[in-house]
Design a protein around this motif. Sequence first.
Motif, PDB file in Angstrom:
ATOM      1  N   PRO A  10       0.840  -1.204   0.000  1.00  0.00           N
ATOM      2  CA  PRO A  10       0.000   0.000   0.000  1.00  0.00           C
ATOM      3  C   PRO A  10       0.872   1.249   0.000  1.00  0.00           C
ATOM      4  O   PRO A  10       1.935   1.286   0.613  1.00  0.00           O
ATOM      5  CB  PRO A  10      -0.821  -0.108   1.280  1.00  0.00           C
ATOM      6  N   ALA A  11       0.426   2.248  -0.726  1.00  0.00           N
ATOM      7  CA  ALA A  11       1.177   3.501  -0.810  1.00  0.00           C
ATOM      8  C   ALA A  11       1.132   4.217   0.527  1.00  0.00           C
ATOM      9  O   ALA A  11       0.119   4.187   1.225  1.00  0.00           O
ATOM     10  CB  ALA A  11       0.586   4.381  -1.896  1.00  0.00           C
ATOM     11  N   ARG A  12       2.235   4.842   0.866  1.00  0.00           N
ATOM     12  CA  ARG A  12       2.270   5.585   2.118  1.00  0.00           C
ATOM     13  C   ARG A  12       1.485   6.863   1.943  1.00  0.00           C
ATOM     14  O   ARG A  12       1.594   7.566   0.946  1.00  0.00           O
ATOM     15  CB  ARG A  12       3.708   5.927   2.478  1.00  0.00           C
ATOM     16  N   ARG A  13       0.647   7.159   2.871  1.00  0.00           N
ATOM     17  CA  ARG A  13      -0.160   8.371   2.814  1.00  0.00           C
ATOM     18  C   ARG A  13       0.567   9.491   3.526  1.00  0.00           C
ATOM     19  O   ARG A  13       1.145   9.299   4.584  1.00  0.00           O
ATOM     20  CB  ARG A  13      -1.514   8.152   3.467  1.00  0.00           C
ATOM     21  N   ARG A  14       0.489  10.664   2.901  1.00  0.00           N
ATOM     22  CA  ARG A  14       1.061  11.836   3.532  1.00  0.00           C
ATOM     23  C   ARG A  14      -0.057  12.562   4.265  1.00  0.00           C
ATOM     24  O   ARG A  14      -1.182  12.653   3.790  1.00  0.00           O
ATOM     25  CB  ARG A  14       1.657  12.757   2.486  1.00  0.00           C
ATOM     26  N   SER A  15       0.248  13.077   5.394  1.00  0.00           N
ATOM     27  CA  SER A  15      -0.784  13.784   6.144  1.00  0.00           C
ATOM     28  C   SER A  15      -1.025  15.154   5.516  1.00  0.00           C
ATOM     29  O   SER A  15      -0.190  15.690   4.789  1.00  0.00           O
ATOM     30  CB  SER A  15      -0.372  13.939   7.606  1.00  0.00           C
ATOM     31  N   VAL A  16      -2.169  15.700   5.799  1.00  0.00           N
ATOM     32  CA  VAL A  16      -2.538  16.998   5.249  1.00  0.00           C
ATOM     33  C   VAL A  16      -1.596  18.079   5.779  1.00  0.00           C
ATOM     34  O   VAL A  16      -1.256  19.024   5.061  1.00  0.00           O
ATOM     35  CB  VAL A  16      -3.999  17.318   5.594  1.00  0.00           C
ATOM     36  N   THR A  18       1.554  17.908   6.321  1.00  0.00           N
ATOM     37  CA  THR A  18       2.812  17.967   5.572  1.00  0.00           C
ATOM     38  C   THR A  18       2.596  18.566   4.178  1.00  0.00           C
ATOM     39  O   THR A  18       3.503  19.180   3.621  1.00  0.00           O
ATOM     40  CB  THR A  18       3.437  16.565   5.429  1.00  0.00           C
ATOM     41  N   LEU A  19       1.387  18.394   3.614  1.00  0.00           N
ATOM     42  CA  LEU A  19       1.120  19.011   2.321  1.00  0.00           C
ATOM     43  C   LEU A  19       1.108  20.528   2.414  1.00  0.00           C
ATOM     44  O   LEU A  19       1.645  21.232   1.562  1.00  0.00           O
ATOM     45  CB  LEU A  19      -0.213  18.519   1.757  1.00  0.00           C
TER      46      LEU A  19
END
Length: 85
Positions: A10-16, A18-19
């Motif tokens: 599964p792709a690692r999700r970036r938190s909002v 950090t965006l």
Amino acid sequence: MAMPPLALKPARRRSVATLYASPRPVIETDEAVPGTVEAWEAIAPIRPDTAHVRAPRFLDLAGELLTATLIIAGGVFAYGFIPVA
């Protein structure tokens, strides 16, 4: 020999957070002030008003008028052949 797993990881999700924490893009400081005109934009072509220049414009206008007349007359003529129910 062991086979590698076939399922994708599964792709690692970036938190909002950090965006939105990414740095803003740098705006160039040498941009022109709005409303200013550059030298190449201020030069306008000179259009001489001679017979050799007026003739193509007249022929173009005459052709447009003739075409419009033919289209309208053709529509009126074709309307006589269409039975109105």
